[in-house]
Scaffold this motif. Structure first.
Motif, PDB file in Angstrom:
ATOM      1  N   GLY A  57       3.019  -6.375  -3.225  1.00 23.48           N
ATOM      2  CA  GLY A  57       1.756  -6.764  -2.744  1.00 23.48           C
ATOM      3  C   GLY A  57       1.474  -7.571  -1.679  1.00 23.48           C
ATOM      4  N   VAL A  58       2.160  -7.488  -0.505  1.00 26.39           N
ATOM      5  CA  VAL A  58       2.282  -8.457   0.385  1.00 26.39           C
ATOM      6  C   VAL A  58       1.834  -7.884   1.653  1.00 26.39           C
ATOM      7  CG1 VAL A  58       4.208  -9.766  -0.716  1.00 26.39           C
ATOM      8  CG2 VAL A  58       4.622  -7.667   1.081  1.00 26.39           C
ATOM      9  N   ALA A  59       1.621  -6.458   1.902  1.00 26.97           N
ATOM     10  CA  ALA A  59       1.028  -6.017   2.750  1.00 26.97           C
ATOM     11  C   ALA A  59      -0.403  -6.322   3.282  1.00 26.97           C
ATOM     12  CB  ALA A  59       1.356  -4.438   2.720  1.00 26.97           C
ATOM     13  N   ASP A  60      -0.822  -6.311   4.597  1.00 24.87           N
ATOM     14  CA  ASP A  60      -1.784  -6.372   5.065  1.00 24.87           C
ATOM     15  C   ASP A  60      -2.504  -5.238   5.626  1.00 24.87           C
ATOM     16  OD1 ASP A  60      -1.984  -6.987   8.182  1.00 24.87           O
ATOM     17  OD2 ASP A  60      -0.014  -7.800   7.195  1.00 24.87           O
ATOM     18  N   PRO A  61      -3.699  -5.026   5.980  1.00 25.34           N
ATOM     19  CA  PRO A  61      -4.385  -3.969   6.575  1.00 25.34           C
ATOM     20  C   PRO A  61      -3.724  -3.658   8.042  1.00 25.34           C
ATOM     21  CG  PRO A  61      -6.033  -5.078   5.535  1.00 25.34           C
ATOM     22  CD  PRO A  61      -4.984  -5.970   5.575  1.00 25.34           C
ATOM     23  N   ASN A  95      -2.161  -5.113  -5.920  1.00 23.52           N
ATOM     24  CA  ASN A  95      -3.075  -5.819  -5.565  1.00 23.52           C
ATOM     25  C   ASN A  95      -2.982  -7.206  -5.778  1.00 23.52           C
ATOM     26  OD1 ASN A  95      -5.835  -5.850  -4.720  1.00 23.52           O
ATOM     27  ND2 ASN A  95      -6.681  -6.298  -6.668  1.00 23.52           N
ATOM     28  N   THR A  96      -1.825  -7.585  -5.724  1.00 29.79           N
ATOM     29  CA  THR A  96      -1.014  -8.942  -6.058  1.00 29.79           C
ATOM     30  C   THR A  96      -1.892 -10.032  -5.242  1.00 29.79           C
ATOM     31  OG1 THR A  96       0.923  -7.870  -6.248  1.00 29.79           O
ATOM     32  CG2 THR A  96       0.976 -10.173  -6.425  1.00 29.79           C
ATOM     33  N   ARG A  97      -2.400  -9.712  -4.024  1.00 28.24           N
ATOM     34  CA  ARG A  97      -3.090 -10.517  -3.266  1.00 28.24           C
ATOM     35  C   ARG A  97      -4.372 -10.163  -2.890  1.00 28.24           C
ATOM     36  NH1 ARG A  97       2.225 -11.049  -3.048  1.00 28.24           N
ATOM     37  NH2 ARG A  97       2.992 -13.061  -3.570  1.00 28.24           N
ATOM     38  N   GLY A  98      -4.861  -9.360  -3.666  1.00 31.23           N
ATOM     39  CA  GLY A  98      -6.306  -8.895  -3.250  1.00 31.23           C
ATOM     40  C   GLY A  98      -6.709  -7.727  -2.312  1.00 31.23           C
ATOM     41  N   MET A  99      -5.414  -7.338  -1.572  1.00 33.89           N
ATOM     42  CA  MET A  99      -5.880  -6.545  -0.487  1.00 33.89           C
ATOM     43  C   MET A  99      -5.461  -5.022  -0.597  1.00 33.89           C
ATOM     44  SD  MET A  99      -3.795  -9.158   2.464  1.00 33.89           S
ATOM     45  CE  MET A  99      -2.229  -9.211   1.284  1.00 33.89           C
ATOM     46  N   LEU A 138      -7.234  -2.485  -1.925  1.00 27.76           N
ATOM     47  CA  LEU A 138      -8.394  -1.768  -1.462  1.00 27.76           C
ATOM     48  C   LEU A 138      -8.618  -1.635   0.059  1.00 27.76           C
ATOM     49  CD1 LEU A 138     -11.150  -2.110  -4.388  1.00 27.76           C
ATOM     50  CD2 LEU A 138      -9.326  -0.349  -3.996  1.00 27.76           C
ATOM     51  N   ALA A 139      -8.341  -2.895   0.607  1.00 25.44           N
ATOM     52  CA  ALA A 139      -8.413  -3.146   2.048  1.00 25.44           C
ATOM     53  C   ALA A 139      -7.181  -2.003   2.590  1.00 25.44           C
ATOM     54  CB  ALA A 139      -8.341  -4.336   2.488  1.00 25.44           C
ATOM     55  N   ALA A 199       0.045 -12.688 -12.017  1.00 21.60           N
ATOM     56  CA  ALA A 199      -0.723 -11.984 -11.016  1.00 21.60           C
ATOM     57  C   ALA A 199      -1.136 -10.502 -11.103  1.00 21.60           C
ATOM     58  CB  ALA A 199      -0.144 -12.328  -9.638  1.00 21.60           C
ATOM     59  N   SER A 200      -1.882  -9.919 -10.543  1.00 16.82           N
ATOM     60  CA  SER A 200      -1.976  -8.313 -10.372  1.00 16.82           C
ATOM     61  C   SER A 200      -0.885  -7.616 -10.078  1.00 16.82           C
ATOM     62  CB  SER A 200      -3.358  -8.050  -9.660  1.00 16.82           C
ATOM     63  OG  SER A 200      -4.428  -8.605 -10.075  1.00 16.82           O
ATOM     64  N   SER A 207     -11.216  -5.020 -11.775  1.00 17.25           N
ATOM     65  CA  SER A 207     -12.361  -5.535 -11.625  1.00 17.25           C
ATOM     66  C   SER A 207     -13.271  -4.743 -12.308  1.00 17.25           C
ATOM     67  CB  SER A 207     -12.666  -5.478  -9.924  1.00 17.25           C
ATOM     68  OG  SER A 207     -11.764  -6.382  -9.235  1.00 17.25           O
ATOM     69  N   THR A 267     -16.701  -8.816  -6.893  1.00 16.44           N
ATOM     70  CA  THR A 267     -17.221  -8.415  -8.219  1.00 16.44           C
ATOM     71  C   THR A 267     -16.421  -7.177  -8.874  1.00 16.44           C
ATOM     72  OG1 THR A 267     -19.375  -9.384  -7.978  1.00 16.44           O
ATOM     73  CG2 THR A 267     -18.866  -8.376  -9.963  1.00 16.44           C
ATOM     74  N   LEU A 293     -12.479  -7.650   0.265  1.00 13.89           N
ATOM     75  CA  LEU A 293     -11.597  -7.671   1.516  1.00 13.89           C
ATOM     76  C   LEU A 293     -11.740  -6.355   2.167  1.00 13.89           C
ATOM     77  CD1 LEU A 293      -8.357  -9.923   0.213  1.00 13.89           C
ATOM     78  CD2 LEU A 293     -10.754 -10.520   1.659  1.00 13.89           C
ATOM     79  N   ALA A 294     -11.792  -5.320   1.513  1.00 13.54           N
ATOM     80  CA  ALA A 294     -12.152  -3.972   2.219  1.00 13.54           C
ATOM     81  C   ALA A 294     -13.425  -4.210   3.008  1.00 13.54           C
ATOM     82  CB  ALA A 294     -12.089  -2.999   1.205  1.00 13.54           C
ATOM     83  N   LEU A 307     -12.937  -6.362   5.995  1.00 11.86           N
ATOM     84  CA  LEU A 307     -12.359  -5.492   7.059  1.00 11.86           C
ATOM     85  C   LEU A 307     -13.319  -4.515   7.930  1.00 11.86           C
ATOM     86  CD1 LEU A 307      -9.153  -5.168   7.893  1.00 11.86           C
ATOM     87  CD2 LEU A 307      -9.520  -3.016   6.509  1.00 11.86           C
ATOM     88  N   SER A 359      -6.595 -14.472  -6.050  1.00 13.93           N
ATOM     89  CA  SER A 359      -5.480 -13.567  -5.877  1.00 13.93           C
ATOM     90  C   SER A 359      -4.531 -14.557  -5.505  1.00 13.93           C
ATOM     91  CB  SER A 359      -5.549 -12.601  -5.342  1.00 13.93           C
ATOM     92  OG  SER A 359      -6.600 -11.591  -6.002  1.00 13.93           O
ATOM     93  N   VAL A 360      -4.534 -14.962  -4.087  1.00 14.57           N
ATOM     94  CA  VAL A 360      -3.646 -15.867  -3.593  1.00 14.57           C
ATOM     95  C   VAL A 360      -3.393 -17.280  -4.262  1.00 14.57           C
ATOM     96  CG1 VAL A 360      -2.654 -16.944  -1.468  1.00 14.57           C
ATOM     97  CG2 VAL A 360      -4.132 -14.823  -1.287  1.00 14.57           C
ATOM     98  N   ARG A 374      -3.257 -17.601  -7.367  1.00 17.40           N
ATOM     99  CA  ARG A 374      -2.525 -17.264  -8.483  1.00 17.40           C
ATOM    100  C   ARG A 374      -1.038 -16.852  -7.904  1.00 17.40           C
ATOM    101  NH1 ARG A 374      -5.531 -12.698 -11.604  1.00 17.40           N
ATOM    102  NH2 ARG A 374      -6.885 -12.938  -9.797  1.00 17.40           N
ATOM    103  N   SER A 434       1.789 -14.403   0.885  1.00 17.59           N
ATOM    104  CA  SER A 434       2.854 -13.164   1.223  1.00 17.59           C
ATOM    105  C   SER A 434       4.198 -13.403   1.743  1.00 17.59           C
ATOM    106  CB  SER A 434       1.917 -11.917   1.838  1.00 17.59           C
ATOM    107  OG  SER A 434       1.363 -11.551   1.280  1.00 17.59           O
TER     108      SER A 434
END
Lengths: 311, 311
Positions: A180-184, A209-213, A215-216, A245-246, A291, B210, B215-216, B219, B291-292, B294, B298
């Motif tokens: 979970g380290v990749a960014d868009p 989804n470890t860092r929330g990204m 779905l992006a 973490a997720s 979520s 929510t 983040l999507a 973006l 997320s970050v 927790r 990256s």
């Protein structure tokens, strides 16, 4: 432009459960796989024919495969690490084999006790056996989008591993953001280049989804032509490098977003949410980390309150 | 194409704390605002000059504004609901006023006891006072990207509310996903059309996480030309319609993703994380939902394990 449909590979029963410390009874696994198979996902990654000592949680792989109902149209995938596993997977009649290889040497050594190319060498007879038996093969590239030990993995490395798989006859590749380290920007770049460099291959994304990204990242994957995604009901499966973490992106979060965007997955979201909220927590003894399981779907409306407030 | 820089409006001290039931002491608020002001955010939304009975948590708005240190280059914004609030905001020397209006009538009635156009009528003298005093004005459109009572809000409605603000001299608008229901297709469509329809206005996005899509959505906002985003340290601020679910997108999650993408926010991520992990939980009595915070960033690498496993 986004596509009009996408396929979901449900990896909860294998990749998700593998992260659970408490053994989940075989009957519970079978019930979960059966329920997932009826939600409309294209594939269920059911179990792993790894050595039982390496992953005790999935030591019942054979019984699980023998016990499940096969829903027509659903692909049943299993993880196959070596020839012994491949033979068991053949006996079990798995439709698809997930092959695992780490794109980075240090992760490969940590997981498989050998570097990437040595690990590939070991997969060659597995691939040959799969092709001989007309099994669908998915060439996995763990850490392709980032390694916990090395950080960014150069595109050239990802390219070369894909090329090596392809030369062996594997045309479907799974590009994984294992921790979970990749960014868009990275996902956009990687997937665009892979599609351009390997026009005869198809790529699926395995996102965490470890860092929330997640779905992006999925969104830019879609824009770059990816139409198949791994996801895990209830977000099953943590991140070994970030306790609490997720881990895997939750299937219901993916389906919910795609449905809002008018992208058809064929998945019955209400059924998936029901599993995430009830069957999964009962199976693993803790709540789902997703979520949409927590918040509910976007289109559930609330009654306007009677009481009016001071402004 | 994504821009090379973006601005962060930190809304934790107002929008975040407003959702907290336990009163946060004035000195704690001041310390938090001071610390946030030194992280590199462009704006801190410090408090609200709403009626103290409506939001007891922010009844100390005047003391807060009098007590904080003003960091040069940082814009101090406050929420201003009416003329009385505007006069207090003027006295307090706030740089920017956040004006609130719901794009949907039912949400407007629920929050402000009047429909959207009646609420706008009431803002007219506030806007006049702000323009007269050369205060920066941000025209807020709550529920522009979805309403908890009505569901999707038609673009024509968003367009008309923006147009009404614009005709009154407000050129900076905040497009809000107040309850976290927007998807990337909607955000892309809305922001592209707003930029095309109102080339002399600028738009910022106020996103909630929510349902995991913040983040999507951010973006696609970037891709559509938005370069200013609200965010809340530690994800402060819940969703009133989904208890326990995430609210405002966390500042550290936004900054982390943008930094990975090479988009400069000017924010010191380590400093922001420090606040999310320590100062914020101490201030509100519960952990940060980000997320970050927790999982960590990256680019924190792990040592490769010595012990080798069975494959």
């Amino acid at each position: 432009m986004s596509p009009t449909s996408a396929r979901i590979r449900e990896v909860g029963p294998r990749d998700g459960l593998q992260a659970e410390h408490e053994f989940v009874p075989t009957a519970t696994k079978i019930a979960l796989i059966n329920a997932l198979s009826r939600t409309g996902v294209s594939t269920v990654q059911a179990t792993s024919f790894v050595h039982p000592r390496a992953v005790p949680q999935l030591a019942d792989a054979g019984e699980v495969m023998a016990g499940i109902d096969r829903v027509p149209g659903v692909t049943y995938s299993v993880l196959v690490p070596n020839v012994r596993g491949a033979e068991r997977a053949l006996d079990a009649g798995a439709d698809e084999w997930d092959l695992m290889l780490s794109a980075s040497d240090s992760h490969s050594r940590s997981n498989a006790n050998r570097n990437t190319w040595e690990a590939l060498e070991r997969l060659k007879p597995v691939i040959a056996l799969g092709l001989e038996n007309s099994v669908s093969l998915v060439g996995g590239l763990a850490t392709a989008l980032g390694c916990p030990f090395e950080g960014k993995v150069p595109y050239s490395r990802v390219h070369d591993v894909v090329g090596a798989y392809r030369d062996l006859g594997v045309r479907k590749l799974s590009i994984a953001d294992t921790v979970g380290v990749a960014d868009p920007a990275l996902v956009r770049d990687t997937m665009s280049r892979l599609h351009a460099d390997f026009p005869d291959c198809s790529f699926l994304l395995h996102l965490h989804n470890t860092r929330g990204m997640a779905l992006a990242n999925l969104l830019v994957g879609l824009d770059a032509g990816v139409t198949e995604f791994d996801a895990s009901v209830g977000g099953l499966g943590g991140c070994p490098f970030a306790p609490g973490a997720s881990g895997n992106v939750a299937t219901e979060d993916v389906v919910h977003m795609l449905q809002l965007m008018g992208i058809d997955t064929g998945v019955d979201l209400e059924a998936m949410l029901e599993l995430a909220r009830h069957m999964v927590p009962e199976a693993v003894g803790h709540v789902a980390d997703s979520s949409v399981a927590r918040a509910g779907v976007s289109w559930d409306l609330h009654p306007a309150p009677e009481k009016q407030q001071l402004a």
